[in-house]
Design a protein around this motif. Structure first.
Motif, PDB file in Angstrom:
ATOM      1  N   GLN A  39     -41.673 -81.816  30.272  1.00  0.00           N
ATOM      2  CA  GLN A  39     -40.232 -81.594  30.285  1.00  0.00           C
ATOM      3  C   GLN A  39     -39.753 -81.317  31.702  1.00  0.00           C
ATOM      4  N   LEU A  40     -38.580 -81.866  32.013  1.00  0.00           N
ATOM      5  CA  LEU A  40     -37.912 -81.595  33.275  1.00  0.00           C
ATOM      6  C   LEU A  40     -36.504 -81.120  32.951  1.00  0.00           C
ATOM      7  N   GLN A  41     -36.129 -80.005  33.529  1.00  0.00           N
ATOM      8  CA  GLN A  41     -34.811 -79.434  33.274  1.00  0.00           C
ATOM      9  C   GLN A  41     -34.048 -79.355  34.588  1.00  0.00           C
ATOM     10  N   ALA A  63     -39.971 -77.869  35.913  1.00  0.00           N
ATOM     11  CA  ALA A  63     -40.907 -78.711  35.173  1.00  0.00           C
ATOM     12  C   ALA A  63     -41.843 -77.878  34.310  1.00  0.00           C
ATOM     13  N   SER A  64     -42.224 -78.443  33.199  1.00  0.00           N
ATOM     14  CA  SER A  64     -43.202 -77.793  32.331  1.00  0.00           C
ATOM     15  C   SER A  64     -44.017 -78.854  31.607  1.00  0.00           C
ATOM     16  N   GLY A  65     -45.204 -78.470  31.157  1.00  0.00           N
ATOM     17  CA  GLY A  65     -46.029 -79.376  30.387  1.00  0.00           C
ATOM     18  C   GLY A  65     -46.962 -80.249  31.207  1.00  0.00           C
ATOM     19  N   ASP A 108     -48.127 -80.134  40.847  1.00  0.00           N
ATOM     20  CA  ASP A 108     -48.571 -80.677  42.130  1.00  0.00           C
ATOM     21  C   ASP A 108     -49.478 -81.897  41.981  1.00  0.00           C
ATOM     22  N   ASP A 109     -49.633 -82.393  40.775  1.00  0.00           N
ATOM     23  CA  ASP A 109     -50.314 -83.676  40.576  1.00  0.00           C
ATOM     24  C   ASP A 109     -49.331 -84.839  40.570  1.00  0.00           C
ATOM     25  N   ASN A 125     -43.320 -74.563  39.860  1.00  0.00           N
ATOM     26  CA  ASN A 125     -43.103 -75.839  39.161  1.00  0.00           C
ATOM     27  C   ASN A 125     -41.647 -76.279  39.237  1.00  0.00           C
ATOM     28  N   THR A 126     -41.064 -76.124  40.400  1.00  0.00           N
ATOM     29  CA  THR A 126     -39.646 -76.410  40.558  1.00  0.00           C
ATOM     30  C   THR A 126     -39.403 -77.190  41.840  1.00  0.00           C
TER      31      THR A 126
END
Length: 124
Positions: free
Chosen positions: A3-5, A24-26, A30-31, A77-78
């Motif tokens: 997911q991207l918000q 970002a989640s899930g 950094d990949d 993650n942002t």
């Protein structure tokens, strides 16, 4: 699930600034390579700026060079897009995107993970 918000859009006067965020989640942030695209009414989606999570390589469309700055915080993650000196022609829905390929060098229709979009309106 990946997911991207995206957030941070709004109405601003010409010359003003906004900062967009893409949480970002899930997936392991950094990949992936991260980018911002935009789509104005009646126009095709275009790449605005991208950043490589591997080495920090950045890309800017000519229309935003010197005004926009992309960054990412892998620990959070942002990704961010700092937009300064905004112009009416920057008005669009802005989307963040993540993929294993560098998004700004790819056809947007082939990219895998998209946020929902955030509207930026710049008044003259």
């Amino acid at each position: 699930d990946v997911q991207l918000q995206a957030s941070g859009g709004g109405l601003v006067q010409a010359g003003g600034s906004l900062r967009l965020s893409c949480a970002a989640s899930g997936f392991t942030f950094d990949d992936y390579e991260i980018g911002w695209f935009r789509q104005a009414p009646g126009k095709e989606r275009e790449g605005v700026s991208c950043i490589s999570s591997y080495d920090g390589t950045t890309y800017y469309a000519d229309s935003v060079k010197g005004r926009f700055t992309i960054s990412s915080d892998n620990a959070k993650n942002t990704a961010y897009l700092q937009m300064n000196s905004l112009k009416p022609e920057d008005t669009a829905v802005y989307y963040c995107v993540a993929d294993l390929v560098f998004p700004c060098y790819s056809d947007y229709r082939t990219l895998n993970y998209w946020g929902q979009g955030t509207l930026v309106t710049v008044s003259s």
